[in-house]
Design an enzyme around this catalytic site. Structure first.
Site, short mmCIF file in Angstrom:
data_model
loop_
_atom_site.label_atom_id
_atom_site.label_comp_id
_atom_site.label_asym_id
_atom_site.label_seq_id
_atom_site.Cartn_x
_atom_site.Cartn_y
_atom_site.Cartn_z
N GLU A 110 0.83 -1.21 0.00
CA GLU A 110 0.00 0.00 0.00
C GLU A 110 0.87 1.26 0.00
O GLU A 110 1.98 1.26 0.49
CB GLU A 110 -0.88 -0.01 1.26
CG GLU A 110 -1.86 -1.17 1.23
CD GLU A 110 -2.59 -1.40 2.55
OE1 GLU A 110 -3.45 -2.29 2.58
OE2 GLU A 110 -2.30 -0.70 3.53
N CYS A 123 3.21 8.45 1.37
CA CYS A 123 3.80 7.52 2.32
C CYS A 123 3.98 6.19 1.59
O CYS A 123 3.02 5.59 1.11
CB CYS A 123 2.85 7.40 3.52
SG CYS A 123 3.43 6.25 4.75
#
Ligand code: SAH
Ligand code: SF4
Length: 360
Positions: A110, A123
């Protein structure tokens, strides 16, 4: 030629079943070497290729219009161009976006995009899962499934950047997603160089932050090799407290970690960020705050307090807001630079420590 210029050995993940190399996992010197040795081409071809891969985001050799058809054909026989396709994109009520990528071998990772005024931070993940076993972290529950290849790390900003609406762009990169970046050191370094190169993704080192659990020797090495921002996950104010929640402390003590931080020669104007996740009644007292001030004495530091993001799998809680405030006030009253991180994307499990939840 130095060892870092040697092409990665055959086998492993850099080559597919047909023996074709993953071009986007090569650094520029490695790509130059490949172009020379495998294709018999001059170094400027490598730089052309590099721009196609990283500046223009080419997905096929066919579209590389300034290379001859013959060369494009040979490239297709010997090399592949890796890209990421989002399997799911979740949008939080606060504008945070979570991307779930399925990798070629079926694993998933992710990335989280966090828009915040002028700043838009991505991120990024560095591993599938993580082997560090911090007791509070959901990614840790997965264990380490595998390291990410350089292409899989650097394709995260490339891919997300290309899907943004006109006029928006990623301004900052943080290695704070799934995985312990310094445990995947060489691949991380190659990916960071791709992120920083003017002819590739072109991010300034000032806008890239690597967060680590505290792999001390690698932290020193990173600081010596690249000028990126460093963040250390501290999360405790005593050796015993830290050992209990972060098993890495048994290998590299808190003292050893802080000594390294003290000795690292930081570029002018830089500070090391210390992330401190606040757990209710565990590490959130004013005594903890006072110990933290002492621990960080002599280090060019800033502290980022992160109220623990709850999840049903753990008994842990964040402190009440007033207690977080008191903790911050104490640090600031002692002259420390200290911010509190507001949780983002909680409704889509995109906040710190929640990544990996949806991973099968
Ligand atoms: N492995 C690296 C980077 C990924 S974790 C590291 O540990 O630094 C990124 C940050 O999220 C770390 O500071 C970690 O302490 C924090 N974190 C993990 N789980 C959390 C949770 N449930 N709530 C808040 N922060 C968490
Ligand atoms: Fe790994 Fe970081 Fe989670 Fe610890 S906090 S288990 S190092 S991802």
């Amino acid at each position: 030629m130095s060892a870092s210029h040697t092409l990665p050995k055959a086998g492993g993940l850099l080559y597919d079943e047909q023996g074709r190399i993953d071009l986007k996992s090569l650094s520029l010197p490695e790509l130059e070497r490949f172009t020379q040795e495998a294709l018999g081409e001059r170094p400027f071809r490598a730089r052309q290729l590099w721009k196609w891969l990283w500046q223009k985001g080419a997905r096929t050799f066919q579209e590389m219009s300034d290379l001859s058809g013959e060369l494009r054909g040979r490239l297709a026989e010997k090399a592949t161009i890796a890209f990421l396709e989002p399997e799911i994109i979740l949008r939080s009520a606060d504008g945070t976006l979570k991307y779930l990528w399925r990798l070629q071998d079926g694993q998933t990772i992710e990335s989280v995009l966090i828009p915040d005024g002028e700043r838009t931070t991505l991120c990024m993940s560095s591993q599938v899962g993580c082997s560090m076993g911090c007791t509070f972290c959901l990614t840790g529950d997965l264990g380490l499934r595998r390291h990410l290849k350089p292409s899989e790390i650097a394709n995260q900003p490339l891919q997300v950047g290309r899907q943004l609406p006109e006029g928006t762009r990623i301004t900052n990169l943080v290695l704070m997603g799934m995985g312990e970046p310094l445990h995947n050191f060489e691949n991380l370094l190659t990916a960071l160089r791709i992120c920083m190169d003017d002819n590739a993704l072109n991010y300034s080192h000032r806008r890239i932050t690597v967060s680590t659990v505290g792999l001390t020797p690698k932290l020193r090495e990173l600081a010596a090799r690249l000028p990126v921002n460093l963040a250390v996950s501290l999360n405790a104010s005593t050796e015993a407290q830290r050992r209990e929640i972060m098993p890495i402390t048994k290998r590299h003590s808190l003292e050893e970690l802080l000594e390294a931080c003290r000795e690292i020669k930081l570029p002018a104007g830089k500070r090391i960020t210390f992330e401190y996740v606040l757990f209710r009644d565990q590490n959130d007292s004013l005594e903890d705050a006072a110990r933290l001030v002492k621990l960080l004495h002599g280090i060019k530091a800033k502290v980022n307090l992160i109220p623990y993001n709850e999840n049903p799998d753990r008994d842990l809680r964040p402190p009440a807001p007033a207690r977080v405030q008191a903790f911050q006030n104490h640090l600031m009253s002692r002259g420390m630079n200290c911010t509190v991180r507001t949780p983002r994307g909680q409704d889509i499990s995109a906040a710190c420590g929640q990544l990996g939840k949806a991973v099968g």
